[in-house]
Design a protein around this motif. Structure first.
Motif, PDB file in Angstrom:
ATOM      1  N   PHE A  50     -15.143   4.872  -3.140  1.00  0.00           N
ATOM      2  CA  PHE A  50     -13.700   5.102  -3.262  1.00  0.00           C
ATOM      3  C   PHE A  50     -13.034   5.462  -1.959  1.00  0.00           C
ATOM      4  O   PHE A  50     -13.530   6.302  -1.219  1.00  0.00           O
ATOM      5  N   VAL A  51     -11.926   4.809  -1.704  1.00  0.00           N
ATOM      6  CA  VAL A  51     -11.180   5.077  -0.476  1.00  0.00           C
ATOM      7  C   VAL A  51      -9.715   5.387  -0.777  1.00  0.00           C
ATOM      8  O   VAL A  51      -9.052   6.036   0.012  1.00  0.00           O
ATOM      9  N   GLY A  52      -9.220   4.962  -1.931  1.00  0.00           N
ATOM     10  CA  GLY A  52      -7.795   5.138  -2.226  1.00  0.00           C
ATOM     11  C   GLY A  52      -7.523   6.444  -2.964  1.00  0.00           C
ATOM     12  O   GLY A  52      -8.430   7.040  -3.540  1.00  0.00           O
ATOM     13  N   THR A  53      -6.279   6.877  -2.963  1.00  0.00           N
ATOM     14  CA  THR A  53      -5.925   8.101  -3.685  1.00  0.00           C
ATOM     15  C   THR A  53      -5.581   7.810  -5.143  1.00  0.00           C
ATOM     16  O   THR A  53      -5.636   8.695  -5.971  1.00  0.00           O
ATOM     17  N   THR A  54      -5.213   6.551  -5.434  1.00  0.00           N
ATOM     18  CA  THR A  54      -5.050   6.166  -6.836  1.00  0.00           C
ATOM     19  C   THR A  54      -5.951   4.966  -7.101  1.00  0.00           C
ATOM     20  O   THR A  54      -6.392   4.295  -6.164  1.00  0.00           O
ATOM     21  N   ASP A  79      -7.003   1.924  -4.519  1.00  0.00           N
ATOM     22  CA  ASP A  79      -8.400   1.652  -4.271  1.00  0.00           C
ATOM     23  C   ASP A  79      -8.731   0.176  -4.433  1.00  0.00           C
ATOM     24  O   ASP A  79      -9.431  -0.415  -3.613  1.00  0.00           O
ATOM     25  N   VAL A  80      -8.210  -0.393  -5.496  1.00  0.00           N
ATOM     26  CA  VAL A  80      -8.478  -1.810  -5.768  1.00  0.00           C
ATOM     27  C   VAL A  80      -7.818  -2.690  -4.693  1.00  0.00           C
ATOM     28  O   VAL A  80      -8.329  -3.749  -4.334  1.00  0.00           O
ATOM     29  N   LYS A 134      -4.058   2.913 -13.725  1.00  0.00           N
ATOM     30  CA  LYS A 134      -3.751   2.484 -12.354  1.00  0.00           C
ATOM     31  C   LYS A 134      -3.194   3.589 -11.444  1.00  0.00           C
ATOM     32  O   LYS A 134      -3.448   3.572 -10.246  1.00  0.00           O
ATOM     33  N   ASP A 135      -2.463   4.546 -12.009  1.00  0.00           N
ATOM     34  CA  ASP A 135      -1.868   5.587 -11.163  1.00  0.00           C
ATOM     35  C   ASP A 135      -2.695   6.857 -11.074  1.00  0.00           C
ATOM     36  O   ASP A 135      -2.290   7.831 -10.442  1.00  0.00           O
ATOM     37  N   ILE A 186     -15.629  -2.670  -9.631  1.00  0.00           N
ATOM     38  CA  ILE A 186     -15.701  -4.105  -9.961  1.00  0.00           C
ATOM     39  C   ILE A 186     -14.318  -4.757  -9.760  1.00  0.00           C
ATOM     40  O   ILE A 186     -14.210  -5.842  -9.196  1.00  0.00           O
ATOM     41  N   ALA A 187     -13.268  -4.055 -10.199  1.00  0.00           N
ATOM     42  CA  ALA A 187     -11.908  -4.609 -10.039  1.00  0.00           C
ATOM     43  C   ALA A 187     -11.614  -4.869  -8.558  1.00  0.00           C
ATOM     44  O   ALA A 187     -11.021  -5.892  -8.200  1.00  0.00           O
TER      45      ALA A 187
END
Ligand SMILES: Nc1ncnc2c1ncn2[C@@H]1O[C@H](COP(=O)(O)OP(=O)(O)O)[C@@H](O)[C@H]1O
Ligand SMILES: [Mg+2]
Length: 275
Positions: A90-94, A98-99, A130-131, A147-148
């Protein structure tokens, strides 16, 4: 889709080959389970499939494109990987950020990115999240988001390298069901690496690795007949398969070897209704 022609890879000249003169073919849309004990060379094979490693000897090609210094970047786009630990991915905050990360790196225009992220999240049934912050999800949900992230890039092959190892039984089931669901809606070649034979039962074909070589390849039911040999090379035989062989030894014959609990239960019902 993937071809290995006498491929060897050695991390260290003073030690043996991690992958040793391996030849294999994987057809388009096949779901392959790659199994073998720890250190048998599975992850090295995975890295050779997506160009993270280049062979020391022999040739790899992916959808007709030979792997080399010039093509590994294109091959990485064709072959996505999901790893063991969802946390490290994971790299994103939501969930949505991330996707989007992989697409951002590849320089996709914003509009296209938004479309692809939404559709990938829907494909793994995670759009409603998603959020949310990824760290609040369950293990199985995290792997679905991972996977997404890969689906958004639209690869031709997805490799799961022990992607279920850190998941609880529900998470494992969720992961396998997600893959099954994806295969119904789109063409996709799957390489599912595991040391758990009961998960390998979901695949179209199993490739068994031992000491960097292909030890056997066949449909799950064919491979599971070699119970004793599989356990000699360090693989644990699934409970259902042991129950079947135990019953067989005691003269209780089923029509065919069950691969899942439901198949076993169905056959037992049939048998008991005949008594
Ligand atoms: N980065 C590395 N450096 C040196 N040796 C490695 C490295 N990664 C794996 N190996 C060795 O290569 C062999 C195959 O490992 P690997 O492909 O990770 O097997 P598996 O995924 O089946 O457990 C093992 O003997 C392992 O110790
Ligand atoms: Mg490994």
């Amino acid at each position: 889709m993937i071809e290995f022609n006498k491929v060897s890879y050695s991390y260290d000249k003073n030690r043996g080959n991690a992958v040793d003169e391996l030849s294999l073919f994987i057809e388009q849309n096949e779901w392959i389970a790659l199994i073998g004990h720890n250190g048998s060379g599975k992850s090295t094979v995975a890295k050779l499939m997506n160009g993270l490693l280049l062979p020391t000897e022999g040739n790899v090609s992916v959808s007709g494109l030979p792997l080399s210094e010039d093509t590994y970047w294109d091959i990485r786009k064709k072959v996505g990987m999901v790893f063991q630990n969802p946390e490290n991915q994971f790299v994103g905050t939501t969930v949505m950020d991330d996707v989007a990360f992989g697409l951002e790196n590849l320089g996709f225009p914003r509009e296209e990115m938004v479309k692809r992220v939404a559709s990938a999240l829907k494909e793994v049934d995670m759009y409603a999240f998603k959020d949310q912050a990824p760290n609040r999800l369950s293990g199985g949900q995290k792997q679905r988001v991972a996977i997404a992230g890969i689906l958004a890039i639209m690869p031709e092959v997805i490799i799961f390298d022990e992607a279920s190892t850190m998941l609880d039984p529900n998470g494992k089931k969720e992961l396998l069901e997600t893959i099954k669901g994806l295969r119904k809606i789109k063409k996709m070649t799957i390489v599912y690496i595991t040391h758990d034979l009961s998960e390998a039962a979901y695949a179209d074909r199993i490739i068994v690795m031992n000491e960097g070589k292909q030890w056997m390849s066949g449909k799950p039911r064919e491979v599971f007949q070699y119970r004793d040999e599989l356990s000699e090379i360090g693989l644990e035989i699934p409970l259902i398969s042991s129950i079947y062989s135990g019953m067989n030894k005691h003269g209780v014959k089923l029509e065919k070897e069950p691969l899942h609990m439901k198949e076993l239960v169905d056959q037992l019902w049939k048998l008991s209704s005949k008594m």
